[in-house]
Design an enzyme around this catalytic site. Structure first.
Site, PDB file in Angstrom:
ATOM      1  N   LYS A   1      12.967  86.735  69.728  1.00  0.00           N
ATOM      2  CA  LYS A   1      13.716  85.700  70.445  1.00  0.00           C
ATOM      3  C   LYS A   1      15.150  86.172  70.691  1.00  0.00           C
ATOM      4  O   LYS A   1      15.741  86.837  69.828  1.00  0.00           O
ATOM      5  CB  LYS A   1      13.693  84.407  69.608  1.00  0.00           C
ATOM      6  CG  LYS A   1      14.210  83.180  70.325  1.00  0.00           C
ATOM      7  CD  LYS A   1      14.014  81.919  69.472  1.00  0.00           C
ATOM      8  CE  LYS A   1      14.533  80.670  70.151  1.00  0.00           C
ATOM      9  NZ  LYS A   1      14.319  79.449  69.338  1.00  0.00           N
TER      10      LYS A   1
ATOM     11  N   SER B   1      12.136  75.606  71.739  1.00  0.00           N
ATOM     12  CA  SER B   1      12.892  76.554  72.529  1.00  0.00           C
ATOM     13  C   SER B   1      12.357  77.990  72.495  1.00  0.00           C
ATOM     14  O   SER B   1      12.758  78.795  73.341  1.00  0.00           O
ATOM     15  CB  SER B   1      14.347  76.567  72.049  1.00  0.00           C
ATOM     16  OG  SER B   1      14.422  77.027  70.723  1.00  0.00           O
TER      17      SER B   1
ATOM     18  N   SER C   1      11.172  74.233  67.226  1.00  0.00           N
ATOM     19  CA  SER C   1      11.160  75.273  68.260  1.00  0.00           C
ATOM     20  C   SER C   1      10.188  76.432  68.049  1.00  0.00           C
ATOM     21  O   SER C   1      10.010  77.235  68.958  1.00  0.00           O
ATOM     22  CB  SER C   1      12.559  75.851  68.421  1.00  0.00           C
ATOM     23  OG  SER C   1      13.269  75.055  69.315  1.00  0.00           O
TER      24      SER C   1
HETATM   25  N1  GLN Z   1      13.767  70.640  70.760  1.00  0.00           N
HETATM   26  C1  GLN Z   1      14.704  70.482  69.677  1.00  0.00           C
HETATM   27  C2  GLN Z   1      16.117  70.451  70.226  1.00  0.00           C
HETATM   28  O1  GLN Z   1      16.267  70.528  71.401  1.00  0.00           O
HETATM   29  C3  GLN Z   1      14.524  71.547  68.665  1.00  0.00           C
HETATM   30  C4  GLN Z   1      15.083  72.826  69.102  1.00  0.00           C
HETATM   31  C5  GLN Z   1      14.952  73.884  68.064  1.00  0.00           C
HETATM   32  O2  GLN Z   1      14.181  73.778  67.120  1.00  0.00           O
HETATM   33  N2  GLN Z   1      15.738  74.895  68.230  1.00  0.00           N
HETATM   34  O3  GLN Z   1      17.062  70.353  69.477  1.00  0.00           O
END
Ligand code: GLN
Length: 479
Positions: free
Chosen positions: A68, A143, A167
Site C-alpha cells: 500500500k 482504503s 480498510s
Molecule cells: N473507511 C474508514 C474511513 O474512511 C476506514 C479507513 C481506514 O481503515 N483507513 O475512515
C-alpha cells in the site's frame, strides 16, 4: 496453471521441489500486471528495478507482494495517493518492509488507496479509482482497494494493507480475498504514514487463510522503534491451521443483523454459521449494546488524530510546495495555505476540519473526550463478551461492492459502510475477513471473525476450518 494463479504456500512447495524459481514466479506476476492492470489500476507505480531483481539463494519466501502506498520503502516514492506528498521518497524502510526484505519477499510496487486512507472505495485517490476485478463498474472497497484488487486479479501473490476503521477487511470482502487486521500493537507501525495513530494497524491481504498466517508471521513482532508495539512472542500461526472447531463458543451480536443489511449478505452469513455448527462449534446470541455509537465515536477520534497527524504537511519538510502569485498575508502563511489547498483533496480537508473542531477549546470535552469515553464503553462490551466466548462472527460489510460514483457525493452513506468493522479498531482486537459466498450479481461476500486481543491464532483456526469445508476461496475472477 500459471504461477501467478497459485498461493504462496503452493509456490513455496514448488520451490522446495525445485519445480520453479523465484525469477519465474516474479516474471509470471509482472506479465499478469502488464496484461490486466490497465483495466484494474491496482498499482500506482511499479518498483523501478523489477526486471533486474536478483534473488539470493537462501531466501525463505521469495514471494511477490504489493505494498500500500502509505508504507515506507527506502528511496521509493510513498505518497498516500495524495498530491501533497508528490516527490517524497522516504529515507528508511518501515519495519514490516525490513522484515519482508529479510525473508526474501519481492516488493512489486505501490498499490492504490484512498488519500491518506480516508475512505471506503479507493475513489479518493489522486491517481483515480481502482476497479473491482469481479465487476469493473464497482469499487474494490477501501482504503486498501489497490492491494485487495491486486490479489484478487492475480497481479500479486500477497499484499499489505493498513486498517484504521476497516480498510483491510472491507476491501478484502468486496474483492473475495482474505484480509486481517491484527491486534493493535501486534505489528509495528514504524514507517506506516500515520492516519489515526491509536487505531492504525498494518496487515496481510492474501488468497487464502494459510497465506495470511504465513504473512502475519513474517511482519508481526515487537519493535523498539514503535512504542505502542507489544513485547510479546509471535506464535507460529501455521500451527493454528487445524480443521477443527469442536467445542468453540462463538457469539452472534444481535446489533449487527439489523436494518440496512443486504438480505443476500445475511443469508450467506447464516449459511456460514451452519457450516461451523456442523463442525462442532456452538453459537450464542449476544448483545454488544454500544455498537450504535461506534461510527460517531470513530469519526470523532479518527478525525481528531488525522487533523494533528496531517499538520506536518505544510510545504516545508515533505513533498509539494506552492507559493501564490501575489502576497495575501505573509509569504510564509501564504505558502502554507496555497500548498495545503492545492495538495489535499476534499475528503482530507473535510476530516481536518472535523478533527480540528472537535479538538478545539470549548468543544474538546463535548466531542473528543466524549468520543474517547464511548470508545471505552465499546471495548468493555467486547471484554465482557469474551469472558464466555472464543470468537464473534458478523458480516464484514452490510452490502457487496457498490458502483463507482454511487456514494462519492454522500460522505455519510460512505461512512456507514464501515459499520461492522470500526468497533474492532476502537477496541484494539484482531479481526479477519474471509470469502463466504457470492451475490446473484456474482459479487463476493465477506464473513468477519473477531477474537480476544493477541488471539489471531483463534481467527486462523476458525477461518481455516471454514475454508476447508467451503469452495469460495477457489473461485477466480475472469479477466
Ligand atoms: N473507511 C474508514 C474511513 O474512511 C476506514 C479507513 C481506514 O481503515 N483507513 O475512515
Amino acid at each position: 496453471m500459471k504461477l501467478n494463479e497459485l498461493t504462496a504456500h503452493e509456490l513455496l512447495d514448488l520451490l522446495k521441489e525445485k519445480k520453479t524459481t523465484p525469477r519465474e514466479i516474479l516474471d509470471a506476476v509482472l506479465a499478469r500486471i502488464q496484461a490486466t492492470d490497465a483495466q484494474i489500476r491496482a498499482y500506482v507505480r511499479l518498483r523501478s528495478n523489477a526486471a533486474a531483481q536478483e534473488f539470493s539463494n537462501g531466501s525463505a519466501t521469495p514471494i511477490p507482494i504489493g505494498i500500500k502506498d502509505n508504507i515506507c520503502v527506502t528511496g521509493e516514492p510513498a505518497t498516500c495517493c495524495s498530491r501533497i506528498l508528490e516527490g517524497f521518497k522516504p529515507p528508511y524502510d518501515a519495519t514490516v518492509i525490513q522484515k519482508l526484505k529479510e525473508s526474501g519477499a519481492y516488493l512489486i510496487g505501490s498499490t492504490n488507496m484512498d488519500e491518506f486512507a480516508f475512505g471506503s472505495s479507493t475513489e479518493n485517490s489522486c491517481y483515480g479509482p481502482t476497479r473491482n476485478p469481479w465487476n469493473k463498474d464497482c469499487v474494490p472497497g477501501g482504503s486498501s482497494g489497490g492491494s485487495a484488487a491486486a490479489v484478487a486479479a492475480r497481479e500479486a501473490i500477497w499484499a499489505l494493507g493498513s486498517d484504521t476503521g476497516g480498510s483491510i477487511r472491507q476491501p478484502a470482502s468486496f474483492c473475495g480475498v482474505v484480509g486481517l487486521k491484527p491486534t493493535y500493537g501486534r505489528v509495528s507501525r514504524y514507517g506506516l504514514i500515520a492516519f489515526a495513530s491509536s487505531l492504525d494497524q498494518i496487515g496481510p491481504i492474501t488468497r487464502d487463510v494459510e497465506d495470511c498466517a504465513l504473512l502475519l508471521g513474517i511482519i508481526a513482532g515487537y519493535d523498539e522503534r514503535d512504542s505502542t508495539s507489544a513485547d510479546l512472542p509471535v506464535p507460529d500461526y501455521t500451527r493454528a491451521l487445524v480443521n477443527d472447531v469442536k467445542g468453540l463458543k462463538i457469539g452472534i451480536p444481535g446489533e449487527y443483523f439489523v436494518e440496512g443489511i443486504d438480505p443476500q449478505v445475511r443469508a450467506a452469513i447464516g449459511a456460514a454459521i451452519e457450516v461451523l455448527k456442523q463442525r462442532g462449534a456452538t453459537f450464542h446470541e449476544i448483545s454488544l449494546p454500544h455498537t450504535e455509537y461506534a461510527i460517531a465515536a470513530y469519526y470523532i477520534v479518527a478525525t481528531a488524530e488525522a487533523s494533528s497527524n496531517l499538520a506536518r504537511y505544510d510545504g516545508v519538510q515533505y513533498g509539494l510546495r506552492r507559493q501564490p502569485a501575489g502576497t495575501r498575508k505573509t509569504p510564509l502563511v501564504d505558502m502554507y495555505e496555497e500548498t495545503r489547498d492545492a495538495g489535499l483533496g476534499n475528503e482530507a480537508k473535510r476530516r481536518i476540519m472535523l478533527g480540528t473542531y472537535s479538538l478545539s477549546s470549548g468543544y474538546y470535552d463535548d466531542y473528543y473526550l466524549k468520543g474517547l469515553k464511548v470508545r471505552t464503553l465499546i471495548k468493555q462490551d467486547f471484554d465482557k463478551a469474551f469472558l464466555k466466548l472464543d470468537a464473534i462472527i458478523t458480516p464484514t460489510a452490510p452490502t457487496t461492492a457498490f458502483k463507482i460514483g454511487e456514494k462519492a457525493d454522500n460522505p455519510l452513506s460512505m461512512y456507514l459502510s464501515d459499520v461492522y468493522t470500526i468497533s474492532a479498531n476502537l477496541s484494539g482486537i484482531p479481526a479477519i475477513s474471509i470469502p463466504c459466498g457470492f451475490s446473484k450479481e456474482r459479487l463476493p461476500i465477506g464473513l468477519q471473525i473477531l477474537a480476544k486481543p493477541f488471539d489471531e491464532a483463534m481467527l486462523f483456526r476458525i477461518a481455516y476450518t471454514y475454508e476447508q469445508n467451503t469452495p469460495w476461496h477457489k473461485e477466480r475472477v475472469s479477466l
